[in-house]
Design a protein around this motif. Structure first.
Motif, PDB file in Angstrom:
ATOM      1  N   LYS A  94       0.828  -1.206   0.000  1.00 34.14           N
ATOM      2  CA  LYS A  94       0.000   0.000   0.000  1.00 34.14           C
ATOM      3  C   LYS A  94       0.862   1.255   0.000  1.00 34.14           C
ATOM      4  CE  LYS A  94      -3.701   2.409   2.454  1.00 34.14           C
ATOM      5  NZ  LYS A  94      -4.631   2.392   3.614  1.00 34.14           N
ATOM      6  N   ASP A 103      -6.923  -1.469  -5.426  1.00 31.45           N
ATOM      7  CA  ASP A 103      -8.359  -1.311  -5.649  1.00 31.45           C
ATOM      8  C   ASP A 103      -8.792  -1.425  -7.110  1.00 31.45           C
ATOM      9  OD1 ASP A 103      -8.659  -0.707  -2.864  1.00 31.45           O
ATOM     10  OD2 ASP A 103      -7.906   1.302  -3.301  1.00 31.45           O
ATOM     11  N   GLU A 104      -7.860  -1.301  -8.040  1.00 33.81           N
ATOM     12  CA  GLU A 104      -8.229  -1.306  -9.456  1.00 33.81           C
ATOM     13  C   GLU A 104      -7.515  -2.445 -10.187  1.00 33.81           C
ATOM     14  OE1 GLU A 104      -7.176   2.473 -10.997  1.00 33.81           O
ATOM     15  OE2 GLU A 104      -8.429   3.611  -9.611  1.00 33.81           O
TER      16      GLU A 104
END
Length: 230
Positions: A94, A103-104
């Motif tokens: 992260k 997230d994508e």
């Protein structure tokens, strides 16, 4: 003068397009040449200290000491990059520019079989089958082959250098396979391997909070710390 100025961008276009490769290749060659010359001088010094004949440059280049020193370093570099290629396919960090987004969907994960008809798609993508399987793993295959070749060079050169010392001290010589089981081989390997993974660790974590404007290895300077990927 105006004609020269207009022609210059065209003359430099190839170098501009390949600047990253050229810069690294030139630095590599300069450092490699420096390693050869400095190593040769060290071997000359050691020979004088032990009352032995001084090696020629060619003799040094074909010696076990030179092969061992060269390949043990190459081995660690190829291990580092090969491992990094694999780890970044399924592990995340992260906030790091070295990680895919949490997230994508990443473009790298797209199934190439859905792009067989795309204009400009590489031949293996258009061909499919085994050619595509090999191609979609070709970067890992490259580093695996280079790592394996470097290990072989390290073993051959290291065993030769090791046996020279063994003979000097009246001890028995070992085969390449036996050399793989010695503490000497693993000390030579691990002292390089640990440093490679240390650098990667620092890079992965450092890019969460630190930036370098203009670098593809950094997030945009204004990007939030939590933003993952580049």
């Amino acid at each position: 003068m105006s004609v020269f100025l207009r022609a210059r961008p065209t003359e430099w276009s190839w170098a501009r397009r390949n600047g990253l490769f050229l810069a690294n290749a030139i630095v590599f060659l300069l450092c490699f040449a420096g390693m050869v010359l400095a190593g040769w001088r060290v071997s000359e010094h050691d020979a004088v200290l032990h009352g032995q004949a001084v090696e020629s440059l060619w003799g040094f280049l074909t010696s076990g000491d030179f092969a061992e020193a060269t390949f043990e370093n190459w081995e660690s570099e190829f291990l580092q990059m090969g491992s990094y290629v694999v780890l970044t396919t399924f592990l995340f960090q992260k906030g790091s520019s070295e990680s895919k987004s949490l997230d994508e969907d990443a473009p790298q994960d797209a199934d190439p079989r859905e792009h067989a008809d795309d204009a400009g798609a590489p031949w293996p993508v258009r061909r499919g089958g085994l050619a595509l399987v090999l191609y979609e793993n070709s970067l890992l295959i490259l580093f695996t082959v280079l790592f394996a070749g470097s290990v072989v060079g390290h073993v051959i050169g290291g065993a030769a250098a090791y046996n020279e010392e063994q003979v000097e001290h009246g001890a028995g010589v070992v085969s390449g396979w036996q050399y793989l089981g010695t503490s000497q081989f693993w000390f030579e390997s691990m002292q390089n391997w640990q440093s490679e993974f240390l650098v990667i660790t620092v890079m992965v974590v450092g890019t969460v909070w630190l930036r370098q404007r203009g670098s593809s290895q950094s997030k945009p300077v204004a990007a939030p710390h939590a933003e993952t990927g580049d």
